[in-house]
Design a protein around this motif. Structure first.
Motif, PDB file in Angstrom:
ATOM      1  N   HIS A 712       0.830  -1.193   0.000  1.00  0.00           N
ATOM      2  CA  HIS A 712       0.000   0.000   0.000  1.00  0.00           C
ATOM      3  C   HIS A 712       0.872   1.253   0.000  1.00  0.00           C
ATOM      4  CE1 HIS A 712      -3.473   2.492   0.677  1.00  0.00           C
ATOM      5  NE2 HIS A 712      -2.921   2.986   1.791  1.00  0.00           N
ATOM      6  N   LYS A 713       1.977   1.215   0.738  1.00  0.00           N
ATOM      7  CA  LYS A 713       2.876   2.363   0.771  1.00  0.00           C
ATOM      8  C   LYS A 713       3.470   2.630  -0.599  1.00  0.00           C
ATOM      9  CE  LYS A 713       6.946   4.141   3.179  1.00  0.00           C
ATOM     10  NZ  LYS A 713       7.968   3.856   4.195  1.00  0.00           N
ATOM     11  N   GLU A 714       3.904   1.550  -1.276  1.00  0.00           N
ATOM     12  CA  GLU A 714       4.451   1.704  -2.630  1.00  0.00           C
ATOM     13  C   GLU A 714       3.382   2.215  -3.584  1.00  0.00           C
ATOM     14  OE1 GLU A 714       6.647  -1.014  -6.051  1.00  0.00           O
ATOM     15  OE2 GLU A 714       6.089  -1.876  -4.107  1.00  0.00           O
ATOM     16  N   GLU A 715       2.127   1.719  -3.379  1.00  0.00           N
ATOM     17  CA  GLU A 715       1.026   2.147  -4.236  1.00  0.00           C
ATOM     18  C   GLU A 715       0.756   3.633  -4.042  1.00  0.00           C
ATOM     19  OE1 GLU A 715      -3.751   1.426  -4.326  1.00  0.00           O
ATOM     20  OE2 GLU A 715      -2.450  -0.280  -3.936  1.00  0.00           O
ATOM     21  N   GLU A 716       0.847   4.115  -2.778  1.00  0.00           N
ATOM     22  CA  GLU A 716       0.616   5.523  -2.519  1.00  0.00           C
ATOM     23  C   GLU A 716       1.665   6.378  -3.215  1.00  0.00           C
ATOM     24  OE1 GLU A 716       0.535   6.036   1.635  1.00  0.00           O
ATOM     25  OE2 GLU A 716      -1.591   5.549   1.848  1.00  0.00           O
ATOM     26  N   GLU A 717       2.900   5.939  -3.214  1.00  0.00           N
ATOM     27  CA  GLU A 717       3.948   6.696  -3.902  1.00  0.00           C
ATOM     28  C   GLU A 717       3.671   6.749  -5.396  1.00  0.00           C
ATOM     29  OE1 GLU A 717       7.558   5.566  -0.812  1.00  0.00           O
ATOM     30  OE2 GLU A 717       7.519   4.765  -2.858  1.00  0.00           O
ATOM     31  N   MET A 719       0.744   6.449  -6.898  1.00  0.00           N
ATOM     32  CA  MET A 719      -0.448   7.243  -7.141  1.00  0.00           C
ATOM     33  C   MET A 719      -0.168   8.730  -6.948  1.00  0.00           C
ATOM     34  SD  MET A 719      -2.490   5.140  -8.221  1.00  0.00           S
ATOM     35  CE  MET A 719      -3.718   6.402  -8.488  1.00  0.00           C
ATOM     36  N   ALA A 720       0.776   9.072  -6.071  1.00  0.00           N
ATOM     37  CA  ALA A 720       1.149  10.478  -5.909  1.00  0.00           C
ATOM     38  C   ALA A 720       1.751  11.015  -7.202  1.00  0.00           C
ATOM     39  CB  ALA A 720       2.123  10.636  -4.750  1.00  0.00           C
ATOM     40  N   GLU A 721       2.601  10.196  -7.824  1.00  0.00           N
ATOM     41  CA  GLU A 721       3.186  10.607  -9.103  1.00  0.00           C
ATOM     42  C   GLU A 721       2.112  10.736 -10.179  1.00  0.00           C
ATOM     43  OE1 GLU A 721       6.263   7.959 -10.183  1.00  0.00           O
ATOM     44  OE2 GLU A 721       7.520   8.385  -8.437  1.00  0.00           O
ATOM     45  N   VAL A 722       1.168   9.787 -10.159  1.00  0.00           N
ATOM     46  CA  VAL A 722       0.082   9.859 -11.147  1.00  0.00           C
ATOM     47  C   VAL A 722      -0.748  11.114 -10.945  1.00  0.00           C
ATOM     48  CG1 VAL A 722      -2.037   8.740 -11.940  1.00  0.00           C
ATOM     49  CG2 VAL A 722      -0.001   7.363 -11.459  1.00  0.00           C
ATOM     50  N   MET A 723      -1.044  11.446  -9.682  1.00  0.00           N
ATOM     51  CA  MET A 723      -1.833  12.641  -9.392  1.00  0.00           C
ATOM     52  C   MET A 723      -1.113  13.909  -9.825  1.00  0.00           C
ATOM     53  SD  MET A 723      -4.858  12.279  -8.152  1.00  0.00           S
ATOM     54  CE  MET A 723      -5.048  13.915  -7.470  1.00  0.00           C
TER      55      MET A 723
END
Length: 848
Positions: A712-717, A719-723
């Motif tokens: 989940h932590k890796e996914e958040e990173e 998704m932050a780039e995607v955002m």
């Protein structure tokens, strides 16, 4: 049959609208056949080899000695070429393209070049020695002639000058010095010898050839009189310092005459020997000039082949070369045929093997071009090479580029000049290309001849639409305006009158383009400004919409379903509901409203006085503001309807709301959908893991929970780039839609500037010549016409044409291509003898 048809369509249409499909291949060649196979591939020019030895020094590769031998042969050829050009001997260029020689022929070529170089160097050394001897004898001849006069006329003067106490005979030295060194030489002698020497000099009328450089130099003969060994030593040192050449000169007249006769005899003999030497040198160079072009081609091909072979790897048996290369999928069969021909030429019995490889690397981008599309493709590649299999903007640019240029440059006369120049380059294409000049400006013009051709053709069309020919109009169909309610006195007293559609318009439009009467109207600028501004916005919005639609084809080809839903749909809705709607309002206004006329248009509500402003309507629409329907006093309703059609207010509010909703749609939809897909995939992986391992115990549950948290932590990173990326993309598109729409107003601004500059040049220059009469007036008109024509070509065609070209380039690079074009690829650079020879030729011409 259908499959064959599909393959043909893919081959033609696919290569036109997107780059060729490429594949990475592995090539196995037998050592004795490798040279011939690479030679065939070089003639074909469809294979890009990869360097399989990136960590190996260039001096440690297998064929480094062969490359050095080629470098040495090329050096000798350049020496021969330099000597041929020095003598002004034409080098025969038959246009032949000889094949690369076999490796065994290198020895014969090396021997031929070695023999020619040694022979030429020996001839040059002998000729230089003979010329140096000839120069010395010529200078001595002039010394003997000039000193005779010095002795006869100035001996008494020398004695008087040096004083009566010099009773002993005077010593002297004679020599030759460069003419420009005489003043400094004379001052140095006077200061160093304290005025105790007498210098006499005379110029040699004819220039003398310097044997070292071949330059023509002017020299002077001098003689210095002095007394004493100390002065003699000092004088000789000064002569040596100024690089003057001293010669023995007898004091007795009889001895000088005898020496002069001997010098003349030796000069005649030297002339004969020099002539024979030059004839021999000329024959050697003429023979070399016949073959030097072909020799250069052969040596450069050999060198290129060995450079390419240095990119290959050897297998463990040292009998097979392994290469990796990018090739177009459609040309694999052609490449295999070339490999078979190379194998047959080498006499090898082992056929080459070409295997396709799977790779995750991005292939190079290869767009097939011809002489017509090459220039347009170069414009696109100058911005950035297309990503692999991305939609290629060049086919659309072939039409949109000259058209948008013509909207800014629209003048029938200026377009005709541009069209004629480009047509001449196209018709004389082969002889002009054969000249191979190194003039950079000419090469740019010639390389873009088809672009200039279309720009001139489209400019002629828009010039007819604007009815503008060198700032004048063509009355092809007769004006559809009539001047009414005016007397002759009114017309004569007012040189320029505004056109009033209420009374002057006949009732039906001019058949094609602008009515010529507008050229004489006072309100011409007001009318043309409104017209050209609106068509600029219309063309710009259509151009941008087309760019967004082209992006849809990219999403469909690469199967980016998420991009279609989250980017294309909101982008197209945003652009259509706001800006394309504005263009629809323009058409509604043109169709619904007309000039008030007592017969043709008696209704006041549909007259031009009641026509709402499109700009104000658009601003009110975005601000959710209704137009004022009452007059300033607010007592009665204005007879003009503020709406162009029924239900306009409600529809506009709906359009703006949908357009505003598209902004969060572009911003949040893609990250949200990506997050949902990742969660779904993560849950599927977790269920699969539980099924395979059974029910988890406590420790297993803790471990699984830790894995989920880490993921989940890796996914958040991610998704932050995607955002961040999506936010930048959304802001860029929304703000860019406004700025890009305004950017297309340059079509109006440059068109207006071009027309006004053309009119100013006519009125200030040529018009003054046309008002002159008599013979003097003809001369003045001739001079003014020459000046007007020069300024027209220099400013209105060249300078204004370059300005319109650059603005058109910007509209394509920024406003159009930014909607769909990434341009993050790299070019396909095949191993091609044709490209290598052209590059080498251009480099040698630039060096000259």
């Amino acid at each position: 049959m259908s499959a064959a048809l599909e393959s043909v369509l893919e081959a033609t249409m696919g290569s036109l609208f997107r780059s060729e499909e490429m594949t990475l291949c592995q090539l196995f060649l037998q050592s004795e056949a490798a040279y011939a196979c690479v030679s065939e591939l070089g003639e074909l020019g469809l294979v890009q080899f990869r360097d399989l030895n990136p960590d190996v020094n260039a001096f440690q590769r297998k064929f480094v000695n062969e490359v050095r031998r080629c470098d040495e042969m090329e050096r000798k050829l350049r020496y021969l070429e330099k000597e041929i050009k020095k003598d002004g001997i034409p080098m025969l260029d038959t246009g032949e393209n000889p094949e690369a020689p076999q490796p065994r022929e290198m020895i014969d070529l090396e021997a031929t070049f070695e023999k020619l170089e040694n022979e030429l160097r020996e001839v040059n050394q002998n000729a230089e020695a003979l010329k140096r001897n000839f120069l010395e004898l010529t200078e001595l001849k002039h010394i003997l002639r000039k000193t005779q006069v010095f002795f006869d006329e100035h001996l008494y003067t020398i004695t008087e000058t040096l004083g009566s106490h010099y009773r002993n005979p005077l010593s002297f030295v004679a020599g030759v010095i460069l003419r420009e060194r005489i003043p400094a030489f004379e001052r140095m002698l006077w200061r160093a010898c304290r005025g105790n020497v007498f210098l006499r000099q005379a110029e040699i009328e004819t220039p003398l050839e310097d044997p070292s450089t071949g330059d023509q130099v002017f020299k002077s003969v001098f003689i210095i009189f002095f007394q004493g060994d100390q002065l003699k030593t000092r004088v000789k040192k000064i002569c040596e310092g100024f690089r003057a050449t001293l010669y023995p000169c007898p004091e007795a007249p009889a001895d000088r005459r005898e020496m002069a006769m001997g010098v003349m005899t030796r000069i005649e003999d030297l002339n004969t020997v020099l002539g024979q030497t030059q004839d021999h040198r000329h024959r050697v160079l003429v023979a070399a000039a016949k073959n030097i072009k072909n020799w250069f081609i052969k040596v450069r091909k050999i060198k290129a082949i060995y450079h390419t072979l240095n990119l290959f790897n050897l297998d463990v048996t040292q009998k097979c070369l392994i290469a990796e290369c990018w090739v177009p999928v459609l040309d694999i069969e052609t490449i295999q045929q070339a490999l078979r021909r190379g194998t047959e030429r080498s006499g090898s019995s082992v056929p080459p093997i070409l295997n396709r490889m799977e790779t995750f690397e991005d292939p190079p981008t290869y767009n097939r071009t011809n002489k017509f599309t090459k220039g347009f493709q170069a414009l696109i590649d100058a911005y950035g090479v297309a990503s692999y299999r991305e939609m290629n903007p060049a086919p659309y640019t072939i039409i949109t580029f000259p058209f948008l240029f013509a909207v800014m440059f629209g003048d029938l006369g200026h377009g005709m000049l541009m069209f004629a120049f480009a047509a001449w380059m196209v018709l004389k294409e082969k002889p002009l290309a054969a000249q191979k000049t190194d003039n950079e400006i000419w090469n740019i013009f010639f390389g873009g001849r088809y672009i200039i051709f279309l720009m001139g053709l489209f400019s002629m069309y828009t010039g007819l639409i604007y009815n503008d020919v060198f700032s004048k109009s063509l009355n092809l169909f007769g004006s559809h305006w009539e001047i009414r309610n005016l007397t002759s006195k009114d017309v004569l007293d007012n040189g320029v009158l505004p056109i009033n559609p209420t009374w002057d318009y006949v009732g039906h439009p001019y058949p094609f383009g602008m009515d010529p009467i507008w050229q004489l109207a006072e309100n011409k600028i007001i009318f043309l400004n409104s017209y050209k501004m609106k068509i600029s916005i219309i063309f710009g919005i259509i151009h941008m919409l087309f760019g967004v639609v082209v992006g849809l084809f990219n999403h469909l080809y690469f199967k980016r379903r998420l991009n279609i839903i989250c980017e294309f749909i909101p982008q197209i809705l945003f652009l259509i509901f706001l800006f394309f709607y504005m263009t629809i309002l323009m058409f509604i206004k043109w169709i619904k409203y007309a000039a008030p006329h007592p017969i043709n248009n008696p209704d006041v509500t549909t007259s031009s006085f009641c026509a709402p402003s499109v700009l104000i309507t658009f601003i009110n629409m975005v601000l959710f503001k209704s137009p004022e329907e009452k007059d300033t006093e607010g007592t009665k309703k204005n007879p003009c309807d503020p709406w162009m059609y029924g239900g306009q207010n409600g529809l506009q509010m709906l359009l703006v709301l949908v357009a505003l909703l598209c902004i969060p749609w572009m911003l949040f939809a893609k990250p949200f959908m990506m997050m949902q897909e990742r969660k779904k995939k993560h849950m599927q992986d977790l269920n699969t893991h539980n099924t395979e391992n059974g029910d988890l115990d406590g420790s297993g549950a803790v471990q699984a929970q830790g894995q989920v948290q880490g993921g989940h932590k890796e996914e958040e990173e991610d998704m932050a780039e995607v955002m961040i990326h999506q936010g930048i993309h959304t802001i860029e598109y929304v703000l860019g839609s406004v700025s890009h729409t305004a950017s297309y107003l340059r079509l109006w601004a440059l068109s207006l500037a071009h027309a006004q500059l053309s009119e100013v040049l006519w009125n200030m220059v040529l018009r003054n010549g046309l008002t002159q009469g008599g013979g003097l007036g003809g001369i003045i008109l001739w001079a003014l016409f020459a000046f007007w024509a020069t300024m027209t070509v220099a400013i209105l065609v060249l300078m204004e044409g370059l300005s319109a070209f650059l603005h058109t380039l910007r509209l394509h690079w920024v406003e159009f291509q930014s909607k769909f074009y990434l341009g993050q690829g790299y070019s396909f650079t095949p191993f091609s003898f044709e490209i290598l020879l052209e590059t080498a030729q251009a480099t040698s011409e630039a060096a000259d």
